[in-house]
Motif scaffolding. Sequence first.
Motif, PDB file in Angstrom:
ATOM      1  N   LEU A   4       7.845  -1.963   7.918  1.00  0.00           N
ATOM      2  CA  LEU A   4       7.568  -1.030   6.836  1.00  0.00           C
ATOM      3  C   LEU A   4       8.775  -0.890   5.911  1.00  0.00           C
ATOM      4  O   LEU A   4       9.908  -1.163   6.294  1.00  0.00           O
ATOM      5  CB  LEU A   4       7.203   0.338   7.434  1.00  0.00           C
ATOM      6  N   LEU A   5       8.525  -0.465   4.687  1.00  0.00           N
ATOM      7  CA  LEU A   5       9.601  -0.270   3.713  1.00  0.00           C
ATOM      8  C   LEU A   5      10.431   0.954   4.089  1.00  0.00           C
ATOM      9  O   LEU A   5       9.891   2.012   4.414  1.00  0.00           O
ATOM     10  CB  LEU A   5       9.010  -0.081   2.317  1.00  0.00           C
ATOM     11  N   HIS A   6      11.768   0.811   4.012  1.00  0.00           N
ATOM     12  CA  HIS A   6      12.662   1.910   4.370  1.00  0.00           C
ATOM     13  C   HIS A   6      13.424   2.404   3.136  1.00  0.00           C
ATOM     14  O   HIS A   6      13.148   1.996   2.010  1.00  0.00           O
ATOM     15  CB  HIS A   6      13.608   1.480   5.488  1.00  0.00           C
ATOM     16  N   PHE A  71      10.137  -3.380  17.543  1.00  0.00           N
ATOM     17  CA  PHE A  71       9.547  -2.355  18.400  1.00  0.00           C
ATOM     18  C   PHE A  71       8.697  -1.340  17.630  1.00  0.00           C
ATOM     19  O   PHE A  71       8.220  -0.377  18.209  1.00  0.00           O
ATOM     20  CB  PHE A  71      10.650  -1.608  19.161  1.00  0.00           C
ATOM     21  N   GLY A  72       8.529  -1.536  16.335  1.00  0.00           N
ATOM     22  CA  GLY A  72       7.799  -0.575  15.520  1.00  0.00           C
ATOM     23  C   GLY A  72       6.358  -0.396  15.956  1.00  0.00           C
ATOM     24  O   GLY A  72       5.708  -1.327  16.459  1.00  0.00           O
ATOM     25  N   GLY A 113       0.922  -4.499   2.813  1.00  0.00           N
ATOM     26  CA  GLY A 113       1.441  -3.137   2.947  1.00  0.00           C
ATOM     27  C   GLY A 113       2.624  -2.884   2.028  1.00  0.00           C
ATOM     28  O   GLY A 113       2.744  -1.809   1.436  1.00  0.00           O
ATOM     29  N   ILE A 114       3.505  -3.882   1.922  1.00  0.00           N
ATOM     30  CA  ILE A 114       4.664  -3.764   1.037  1.00  0.00           C
ATOM     31  C   ILE A 114       4.214  -3.623  -0.411  1.00  0.00           C
ATOM     32  O   ILE A 114       4.708  -2.778  -1.169  1.00  0.00           O
ATOM     33  CB  ILE A 114       5.590  -4.983   1.207  1.00  0.00           C
ATOM     34  N   LYS A 115       3.265  -4.457  -0.818  1.00  0.00           N
ATOM     35  CA  LYS A 115       2.769  -4.412  -2.199  1.00  0.00           C
ATOM     36  C   LYS A 115       2.124  -3.069  -2.502  1.00  0.00           C
ATOM     37  O   LYS A 115       2.350  -2.488  -3.577  1.00  0.00           O
ATOM     38  CB  LYS A 115       1.778  -5.555  -2.447  1.00  0.00           C
ATOM     39  N   LYS A 116       1.339  -2.570  -1.570  1.00  0.00           N
ATOM     40  CA  LYS A 116       0.683  -1.282  -1.771  1.00  0.00           C
ATOM     41  C   LYS A 116       1.714  -0.157  -1.847  1.00  0.00           C
ATOM     42  O   LYS A 116       1.638   0.720  -2.718  1.00  0.00           O
ATOM     43  CB  LYS A 116      -0.304  -1.017  -0.632  1.00  0.00           C
ATOM     44  N   GLY A 117       2.689  -0.186  -0.930  1.00  0.00           N
ATOM     45  CA  GLY A 117       3.714   0.852  -0.910  1.00  0.00           C
ATOM     46  C   GLY A 117       4.529   0.882  -2.191  1.00  0.00           C
ATOM     47  O   GLY A 117       4.813   1.952  -2.742  1.00  0.00           O
ATOM     48  N   THR A 260      10.029   6.033   6.467  1.00  0.00           N
ATOM     49  CA  THR A 260       9.499   4.992   5.592  1.00  0.00           C
ATOM     50  C   THR A 260       9.348   5.512   4.160  1.00  0.00           C
ATOM     51  O   THR A 260       9.341   6.722   3.910  1.00  0.00           O
ATOM     52  CB  THR A 260       8.127   4.510   6.080  1.00  0.00           C
ATOM     53  N   LEU A 261       9.217   4.569   3.235  1.00  0.00           N
ATOM     54  CA  LEU A 261       8.977   4.924   1.836  1.00  0.00           C
ATOM     55  C   LEU A 261       7.688   5.735   1.712  1.00  0.00           C
ATOM     56  O   LEU A 261       7.629   6.715   0.963  1.00  0.00           O
ATOM     57  CB  LEU A 261       8.891   3.657   0.981  1.00  0.00           C
TER      58      LEU A 261
END
Length: 422
Positions: A4-6, A71-72, A113-117, A260-261
């Motif tokens: 996930l984006l941080h 481990f996420g 997920g990255i693109k959506k976020g 996360t973002l």
Amino acid sequence: PTGLLHMGNARGGALGDSLANVMRMAGYDVSKEYYINDAGNQIIKLGKSLEARYFQELGQKDYPFPEDGYFGADIIDTAKGIIAQVGDEYAKLSQEERLEKMTATALAEKLAGIKKGLSNFGVEYDVWFSELTLHESGAIDEVVHILTEKGLVYEKDGAKWLKTTEFGDEKDEVLVRSNGIPTYFAADIAYHKNKFDRGFQRVVNIWGADHHGHVARMKGAMKALGYDESKLTIMLMQLVRLYQSGEVVRMSKRTGQFVTLEELIDDVGKDAARYFFVMRNPDSHLDFDLDLAKEQSNENPVYYVQYAHARICSILSASGKTVPKAIDCDLTLLKTEQEWELIRKIADLPEEVASAACDLAPYRLARYATDLATLFHSFYNSCKVLTDDGALQNARLVLVNAARIALRNVLGLLGVSAPERM
């Protein structure tokens, strides 16, 4: 795309997007590009982590998980999704085929997920560049060959090394490992060559500060390939620390890992997140106060600026008339010091945009927005806009509308909304 984006991703996204907006406003032809690390050890690790979670979710609770795996909780969710689609079919495949399918699924899911976020954060890219294409096209082999021909590559312990000490580096760097797999450094060189070969006259990278040792060797590699290394600019971005109730927030309550973002946007909103990330020089550490970002007070910098815009909109609405054209008004009636200070600050905007673009410093526009809001509030407290003097009212309506336009434009460049009511 392994998770996930941080916060580091978020700060870099806000900085890069705002910088692109500012440079476009200044007249540059800008392309925003996201480099996808979809090759190498991290991706192999992702596949093996997902494989372990897959078997564990199928009931093999003692299936070994890689010590250096991911481990996420999102990896577990991906494994559950695969089981929902194919059940235990992947368990019947050879490990090579299973890992190939699982890795492809994970990459597609993580990238989506990255693109959506980022889209929810107001960040859209013109190009999503895959590192894997550099491997498949032979671009990495090509740069290794060119650098070898120039006498800058030697073999040691079965690996190929680049003489980066000739570029001011403390030690030489491996280009191709002893197992024949190129390093990330080799891929990065091929990627930068690709960008210059596409005709870009200037390349700007935004990297985390932990990559500072990579700067000299990358610029040196570009020079060795025959490019002007001064055309490559690398902005180093310091860490972000989240604070709440005066304490550092070290992990997410939802996942037990980093915040996360998506969680940040849910908590403080896109506008506050964007503004807070951009308002400091990326060279400086950023202490992000979650409580302040949600506070509706003059202490909150984004609220302070947005409130100035909303207050102007309220004035214009209360006037009950269309804002007159400046050419039809007697602007010589604007004589107070507060009026002149506001006029001067509005007139500074074109130069502020040009300077922010040339110096790659979008944070200057956040400072400008705060200064402009301050001068407007000072003007508002000293000068009555809606007055019985029709000529003076018209002149002041023109002035506050100009301030509104300037605030809206600056907030837009920073990816922040300009609300009409608050």
